[in-house]
Scaffold this motif. Structure first.
Motif, mmCIF file in Angstrom:
data_model
loop_
_atom_site.group_PDB
_atom_site.id
_atom_site.type_symbol
_atom_site.label_atom_id
_atom_site.label_comp_id
_atom_site.label_asym_id
_atom_site.label_seq_id
_atom_site.Cartn_x
_atom_site.Cartn_y
_atom_site.Cartn_z
ATOM 1 N N LEU A 201 0.767 -1.060 -0.117
ATOM 2 C CA LEU A 201 0.060 -0.028 0.021
ATOM 3 C C LEU A 201 0.948 1.152 -0.007
ATOM 4 C CD1 LEU A 201 -2.951 1.307 0.271
ATOM 5 C CD2 LEU A 201 -2.569 1.379 3.023
ATOM 6 N N ARG A 202 0.686 2.133 -0.907
ATOM 7 C CA ARG A 202 1.407 3.288 -1.034
ATOM 8 C C ARG A 202 0.537 4.485 -0.774
ATOM 9 N NH1 ARG A 202 6.580 3.371 -2.265
ATOM 10 N NH2 ARG A 202 7.414 1.792 -3.567
ATOM 11 N N VAL A 203 0.831 5.228 0.563
ATOM 12 C CA VAL A 203 -0.103 6.215 1.085
ATOM 13 C C VAL A 203 0.641 7.627 0.634
ATOM 14 C CG1 VAL A 203 -1.052 5.033 2.789
ATOM 15 C CG2 VAL A 203 1.160 5.822 3.054
ATOM 16 N N PRO A 204 0.005 8.712 0.151
ATOM 17 C CA PRO A 204 0.303 9.843 -0.508
ATOM 18 C C PRO A 204 0.711 10.833 0.550
ATOM 19 C CG PRO A 204 -2.313 9.880 -0.022
ATOM 20 C CD PRO A 204 -1.528 8.536 0.475
ATOM 21 N N GLY A 205 1.597 11.693 0.145
ATOM 22 C CA GLY A 205 2.122 13.089 0.732
ATOM 23 C C GLY A 205 0.905 14.049 0.506
ATOM 24 N N ALA A 206 1.117 15.127 1.256
ATOM 25 C CA ALA A 206 0.012 16.155 1.139
ATOM 26 C C ALA A 206 -0.348 16.614 -0.130
ATOM 27 C CB ALA A 206 0.242 17.337 2.341
ATOM 28 N N GLY A 207 -1.506 17.286 -0.237
ATOM 29 C CA GLY A 207 -1.659 18.036 -1.364
ATOM 30 C C GLY A 207 -2.822 17.149 -2.128
ATOM 31 N N VAL A 208 -3.224 17.752 -3.156
ATOM 32 C CA VAL A 208 -4.600 17.291 -4.148
ATOM 33 C C VAL A 208 -3.895 16.929 -5.476
ATOM 34 C CG1 VAL A 208 -6.831 17.625 -4.702
ATOM 35 C CG2 VAL A 208 -5.830 18.768 -2.671
ATOM 36 N N ARG A 209 -4.030 15.875 -5.846
ATOM 37 C CA ARG A 209 -3.471 15.259 -7.247
ATOM 38 C C ARG A 209 -3.798 14.126 -7.543
ATOM 39 N NH1 ARG A 209 0.234 14.116 -3.114
ATOM 40 N NH2 ARG A 209 1.026 16.147 -3.056
ATOM 41 N N PRO A 210 -3.707 13.628 -9.253
ATOM 42 C CA PRO A 210 -3.923 12.646 -9.754
ATOM 43 C C PRO A 210 -2.990 11.838 -9.031
ATOM 44 C CG PRO A 210 -3.066 13.753 -11.412
ATOM 45 C CD PRO A 210 -3.091 14.808 -10.087
ATOM 46 N N TYR A 211 -2.820 10.321 -9.355
ATOM 47 C CA TYR A 211 -1.940 9.294 -9.237
ATOM 48 C C TYR A 211 -1.717 8.508 -10.362
ATOM 49 C CZ TYR A 211 -2.192 11.067 -4.405
ATOM 50 O OH TYR A 211 -2.056 12.045 -3.582
ATOM 51 N N ALA A 212 -0.468 7.867 -10.485
ATOM 52 C CA ALA A 212 -0.086 7.045 -11.545
ATOM 53 C C ALA A 212 -0.198 5.385 -11.137
ATOM 54 C CB ALA A 212 1.442 7.321 -12.005
ATOM 55 N N GLY A 213 -0.155 5.188 -9.997
ATOM 56 C CA GLY A 213 0.029 3.993 -9.498
ATOM 57 C C GLY A 213 1.658 3.271 -9.571
ATOM 58 N N ASP A 214 1.792 2.408 -8.778
ATOM 59 C CA ASP A 214 3.145 1.706 -8.774
ATOM 60 C C ASP A 214 3.340 0.605 -9.626
ATOM 61 O OD1 ASP A 214 5.762 1.173 -8.179
ATOM 62 O OD2 ASP A 214 5.456 0.882 -6.062
ATOM 63 N N VAL A 215 3.398 0.814 -10.925
ATOM 64 C CA VAL A 215 3.358 -0.283 -11.828
ATOM 65 C C VAL A 215 5.083 -0.862 -11.874
ATOM 66 C CG1 VAL A 215 3.282 -0.595 -14.470
ATOM 67 C CG2 VAL A 215 1.837 1.164 -13.532
ATOM 68 N N ARG A 216 5.988 -0.210 -11.612
ATOM 69 C CA ARG A 216 7.227 -0.603 -11.538
ATOM 70 C C ARG A 216 7.379 -1.639 -10.444
ATOM 71 N NH1 ARG A 216 12.696 2.621 -9.547
ATOM 72 N NH2 ARG A 216 11.443 2.252 -7.593
ATOM 73 N N THR A 217 7.034 -1.479 -9.002
ATOM 74 C CA THR A 217 7.066 -2.664 -8.253
ATOM 75 C C THR A 217 6.082 -3.925 -8.471
ATOM 76 O OG1 THR A 217 7.291 -0.846 -6.543
ATOM 77 C CG2 THR A 217 6.741 -3.140 -6.020
ATOM 78 N N ALA A 218 4.833 -3.388 -9.326
ATOM 79 C CA ALA A 218 4.014 -4.451 -9.461
ATOM 80 C C ALA A 218 4.739 -5.467 -10.763
ATOM 81 C CB ALA A 218 2.637 -4.034 -10.277
#
Length: 430
Positions: A201-218
């Motif tokens: 589970l990757r949890v986000p830093g502060a702010g409001v933004r879109p996310y790409a997902g962690d494809v590399r680790t997958a």
């Protein structure tokens, strides 16, 4: 081409919180005179300052500087660097903490800034925040209420983001909030090959933004889920998040701070547990290996999630925010979002101070029972090292500390590699 645009734009957004500062033509170099930047209480520190242009000292440069405890710089002065170099007497500290020297050089009408921070026996820093007597009871009740809410998971395949070995989905879950429900959104990446996999589970830093997902680790054989915390989809145009951050979600970290049940972060913390509910429900999950990682606000959420959820086996917090937030009320730096610093006197109320204690990373750190790798620097101006050490010193479970003294609120590529390798080593048994 469409897929390439998606990847490049999302990588740009997701890398901002961890990027190194841009290189400038004039470089201001500041460093304490101990190689490890660490001193005994009462020991004097000398800061060396060098102003460089094209790699050589810039003669007759005027600087202004401040020296004092982080976020409480007291000594202010100026000097001319005849040969481009000077040594400044930094004094000492009589208690454990951090002493910072901030320097501004003015060259051709433009200002160039840098800093260095000396540590004084940081392993002795004790938190200012106290744990409420019903802290565990409060959070156990919140988790029990969350468990009554159906997950109602909705997965939407994102073909333009999938790779040869990984399927990528926009995930939408039902989450708990006081008096009702809300939604939790994220990017789920699942290896295509049939089998059982660990999860991250990757949890986000502060702010409001879109996310790409962690494809590399997958692609390395780990199910990954990168979540947002605001209850809005994470695949919209960047401008939507900019508008939300400037209006409806501006200063979200202080919403309802005077009420422990309605404070903004209650649904956020429960959202992290809900994300794990989903991960462990996946038929591809191996049933055992679950980790959580993040930086800044995400560093806080890493510790909090691991403390709240016994299904988590490892945590990787980087420069955690929300640590010892009431430090300011005891005359020293507190953690982001600096709710109680001198610029926010309206927050200094009994109700808000009481609520903050239920959400402070320090109190979750005391409950942490799993191994973690803890990474931070001394020059962080967003998450002061005093606050981060207060949390680190509260952890009694197995822990590895990775110090990168020069870093501020950013990370070196080498640092990211160390953290990633630690996670992979724990999740993927060799």
């Amino acid at each position: 081409m469409k897929k390439l645009v998606y990847i490049l734009s999302f990588l740009l957004v997701s890398s901002l919180a961890f990027a190194q500062p841009a290189t400038q033509m004039i470089k201001v170099m500041v460093a304490p005179d101990h190689e490890d930047w660490t001193y005994k209480i009462g020991e004097k520190v000398t800061f060396s300052v060098t102003v460089l242009k094209w790699g050589n000292p810039l003669k007759n440069t005027k600087i202004t500087y401040q020296i004092g405890p982080e976020r409480f710089e007291t000594k202010k002065d100026s000097a001319v660097l005849k040969d481009g170099v000077i040594k400044l007497d930094g004094g000492t500290m009589t208690t454990s903490g951090f002493l910072r020297c901030t320097v501004i050089a003015k060259v051709d009408g433009k200002e160039y800034r840098n800093l260095a921070t000396a540590a004084f026996e940081p392993e002795k820093i004790q938190p200012a925040v106290e744990m409420p007597s019903d802290f565990n009871e409060f959070w156990n009740k919140a988790k029990a209420n969350l468990a009554k809410v159906p997950m109602d998971a909705k997965m939407t395949l994102l073909p333009e983001r999938c790779t040869e070995t990984v399927n990528v989905y926009h995930l939408n879950l039902q989450n708990y909030k006081e008096g009702g429900t809300t939604r939790l959104y994220g990017i789920l990446c699942v290896p295509k090959k049939e089998g059982k996999y660990p999860a991250l589970l990757r949890v986000p830093g502060a702010g409001v933004r879109p996310y790409a997902g962690d494809v590399r680790t997958a692609e390395k054989g780990v199910i990954t889920l990168e979540i947002g915390i605001h209850g809005v989809p994470v695949t919209m145009d960047l401008g939507v998040y900019t508008d939300l951050g400037a209006a409806a979600l501006s200063g979200y970290w202080a919403y309802n701070l005077d009420n422990r049940d309605q404070y903004y972060y209650k649904k956020v913390f429960m959202g992290c547990v809900r994300a794990n509910d989903f991960l462990v429900s996946l038929p591809q999950f191996d049933g055992t290996n679950l980790a959580v990682a993040g930086g800044s606000q995400g560093g806080a959420l890493s510790i909090i999630t691991a403390a709240l959820d016994s299904r988590v086996k490892w945590a990787a917090p980087t420069y955690p925010a929300m640590s010892d937030m009431v430090g300011y009320l005891k005359g020293r730096a507190g953690g982001w979002p600096h709710i109680f610093d001198k610029n926010n006197p309206h927050h200094n109320t009994e109700a808000k101070i009481k609520t903050a204690a239920y959400y402070d990373v320090v109190n979750f750190a005391k409950n942490l029972k799993v191994p973690c790798i803890y990474s931070m620097g001394f020059n962080d101006e967003t998450c002061p090292p005093t606050s981060m050490w207060a949390a680190y010193n509260s952890i009694s479970s197995p822990k590895e500390l990775k110090l990168y003294q020069e870093t501020g609120h950013w990370t070196f590529p080498e640092e990211n590699e160390v953290i990633q390798n630690w996670l992979l080593d724990k999740l993927i048994k060799k």
